[in-house]
Write a protein that holds these residues in place. Structure first.
Motif, mmCIF file in Angstrom:
data_model
loop_
_atom_site.group_PDB
_atom_site.id
_atom_site.type_symbol
_atom_site.label_atom_id
_atom_site.label_comp_id
_atom_site.label_asym_id
_atom_site.label_seq_id
_atom_site.Cartn_x
_atom_site.Cartn_y
_atom_site.Cartn_z
ATOM 1 N N ASP A 285 0.768 -1.010 -0.202
ATOM 2 C CA ASP A 285 -0.128 -0.197 -0.222
ATOM 3 C C ASP A 285 0.877 1.033 -0.110
ATOM 4 O O ASP A 285 0.821 2.337 1.249
ATOM 5 C CB ASP A 285 -0.641 -0.021 1.360
ATOM 6 N N LEU A 286 1.644 1.872 -0.926
ATOM 7 C CA LEU A 286 2.241 2.790 -1.255
ATOM 8 C C LEU A 286 2.582 3.044 -3.127
ATOM 9 O O LEU A 286 2.626 2.097 -3.479
ATOM 10 C CB LEU A 286 3.547 2.465 -0.604
ATOM 11 N N ASP A 287 2.530 4.060 -3.489
ATOM 12 C CA ASP A 287 1.876 4.536 -4.834
ATOM 13 C C ASP A 287 2.711 6.038 -4.734
ATOM 14 O O ASP A 287 1.983 7.070 -4.006
ATOM 15 C CB ASP A 287 0.496 4.169 -6.109
ATOM 16 N N GLY A 288 3.484 7.158 -5.374
ATOM 17 C CA GLY A 288 3.647 7.772 -5.799
ATOM 18 C C GLY A 288 3.466 7.942 -7.286
ATOM 19 O O GLY A 288 2.861 7.361 -7.906
ATOM 20 N N PRO A 289 3.577 9.090 -7.292
ATOM 21 C CA PRO A 289 3.671 9.925 -8.436
ATOM 22 C C PRO A 289 4.087 9.955 -9.936
ATOM 23 O O PRO A 289 4.935 8.914 -9.845
ATOM 24 C CB PRO A 289 3.870 11.554 -8.427
ATOM 25 N N CYS A 290 3.655 10.687 -10.654
ATOM 26 C CA CYS A 290 5.199 9.943 -11.743
ATOM 27 C C CYS A 290 6.090 10.851 -11.745
ATOM 28 O O CYS A 290 6.059 11.499 -11.230
ATOM 29 C CB CYS A 290 4.333 11.150 -13.651
ATOM 30 N N GLY A 291 7.017 10.771 -12.297
ATOM 31 C CA GLY A 291 8.518 11.217 -12.425
ATOM 32 C C GLY A 291 9.515 9.412 -12.446
ATOM 33 O O GLY A 291 10.447 10.138 -11.560
ATOM 34 N N GLY A 292 9.644 8.558 -12.458
ATOM 35 C CA GLY A 292 10.379 7.608 -11.842
ATOM 36 C C GLY A 292 10.085 7.442 -10.345
ATOM 37 O O GLY A 292 10.878 7.133 -9.911
ATOM 38 N N TYR A 293 8.963 7.567 -9.166
ATOM 39 C CA TYR A 293 9.109 7.081 -8.350
ATOM 40 C C TYR A 293 8.793 6.440 -7.924
ATOM 41 O O TYR A 293 9.083 5.386 -7.078
ATOM 42 C CB TYR A 293 8.277 8.145 -7.753
ATOM 43 N N ASN A 294 7.941 5.245 -8.775
ATOM 44 C CA ASN A 294 7.486 4.183 -8.124
ATOM 45 C C ASN A 294 8.277 3.025 -8.997
ATOM 46 O O ASN A 294 8.709 2.141 -8.215
ATOM 47 C CB ASN A 294 6.125 4.189 -8.957
#
Length: 414
Positions: A388-397
């Motif tokens: 349960d952890l997701d980030g924004p666009c731009g290489g985060y995930n």
């Protein structure tokens, strides 16, 4: 490398799974990597539009903050494998990286196949046993400890399992949520799941006339009482049926849960870099002096693309052949209001079919952030999008997938 009992079985061959297997093998562990598809890295191939945005140039602190309140969970993983050490790792296996925009980091080829081939080559160099076309059906336990996995091709015994199965997005690339099922069957809680990082559809059809233009630094807010504080800033792109672009992809994680609840989600969008109604009135007054013969469309097109300007004028019944000052008072007021805050109504999304990530997953409270090991089952580890952890666009995930996979691959015990 055949063995009766593997030290580790990794389920899933995305970025998290492959780097987990590499890390464990480098530490001398016997490793079996299982993939249900015929080839490795299917979803990785689609990452970043096929260009594979590996990570970005943010500091570790800013990177974690970008994930919101749960960002601190990744502290140990990021410290162990941050952007710099990730680039060094890829360089060590023959992949050079660059950052042309000063923020996003890609392989110099800007081709995800480069990453997949390099990881696969490293797995083979390390003699990691790989079996594709193998579907894991259940995880096997003995007294709250992992003992193996049951597959469509028989059982495999092991001391540890890393679940790196990803989420529900892009089912044609193998995503079906089996990792959630494995976790749930062993007592883990799965938070509510929603498609995220995806385009949305709007009730308003005029957007189809504006597909040629990108709005830079658009500000999107949700016009619902319980979501007033939510907003996002970034580039906005109109589509034939709705909206996409980085700002929409990032904000969609907030929209899809509300869409499920309300069926419609009203948005207010500022497409003029945060200018207020007063600022917009001032713009019209200033241009009236500097360009006294310009009509309202010509003046508005100095703030917005002409296609968008024309549609907003149509919505408020502004006569585009007349100057701003010659419009009736109600039209002038309505035009300024709609430029400052343009209303659009989200009525649907592309769903998991094209969702780049999944919001939700195995609850972080039941995973040790210093090891990625389950707090409920010994020898069970999680990494990447299944949590349960997701980030924004731009290489985060993708950085998070690599970092969590690397940490899990160390097989650290509590």
């Amino acid at each position: 490398m055949k063995t009766n009992i593997y030290d580790l079985i990794v389920i899933g061959s995305g970025g998290a799974g492959m780097i987990a297997a590499i890390t464990a093998r480098k530490l001398g562990k016997s490793v079996l990597l299982l993939e249900k598809l015929p080839t490795l890295g299917a979803k990785l191939k689609a990452t970043g539009g096929g260009k594979c945005n590996l990570t970005n140039t943010l500091s570790n602190e800013d990177f974690m903050n970008s994930f919101g309140k749960n960002g601190r969970f990744m502290s140990t993983a990021i410290q162990m494998l941050d952007k710099n050490s990730l680039r060094e790792f890829f360089e060590s296996i023959g992949v050079q990286t660059d950052t042309k925009d000063g923020f996003r980091i890609f392989p110099v080829t800007h081709n995800s196949s480069t990453i997949i081939k390099a990881l696969e080559k490293e797995l083979n160099n390390l003699a990691v046993e790989i079996q594709c076309d193998v579907k894991v059906e259940n995880l096997l336990c003995n007294e709250n400890s992992i003992s193996g996995v049951k597959t469509n091709k028989g059982n495999f015994n092991c001391r540890n399992v890393i679940v790196a199965t990803g989420g529900l997005g892009f089912p044609m690339l193998g995503a079906n949520g089996d990792g959630y099922s494995f976790a749930k069957e062993l007592g883990h809680k799965i938070t509510d799941l929603y498609p995220a990082m995806l385009p949305v559809y709007t009730k308003e059809t005029w957007v189809a006339n504006c597909t040629a233009d990108t709005i830079a630094k658009a500000i999107i807010k949700i016009d619902l009482k319980k979501a007033k504080k939510l907003k996002a800033v970034g580039d906005l792109i109109f589509t034939s049926k709705g909206l996409r672009g980085p700002v929409v992809l990032d904000f969609s994680r907030e929209i899809t849960p509300l869409l499920e609840k309300y069926d419609e989600v009203p948005l207010l969008i500022n497409m003029v870099k945060g200018k207020t109604e007063d600022d917009i009135f001032s713009h019209f007054k200033k241009q009236a002096k500097e360009k006294p013969d310009a009509n309202v469309l010509e003046v508005l097109s100095l703030l917005l693309p002409q296609s968008v300007s024309k549609e907003l004028c149509n919505i408020v019944n502004a006569d585009t052949s007349l100057k701003f000052k010659d419009q009736i008072g109600e039209v002038r007021n309505n035009l300024v209001k709609i430029v400052a805050l343009t209303p659009l109504t989200v009525i649907d999304s592309v769903g998991y079919k094209k969702a780049m990530i999944t919001r939700g997953g195995v609850t972080l409270k039941e995973i040790n952030p210093k090891t990625m090991q389950s707090k409920l089952i010994n020898g069970l580890y999680f990494c990447g999008e299944v949590m349960d952890l997701d980030g924004p666009c731009g290489g985060y995930n993708l950085q998070w997938s690599f970092s969590s996979g690397n940490l899990a691959g160390h097989l650290l015990k509590e």
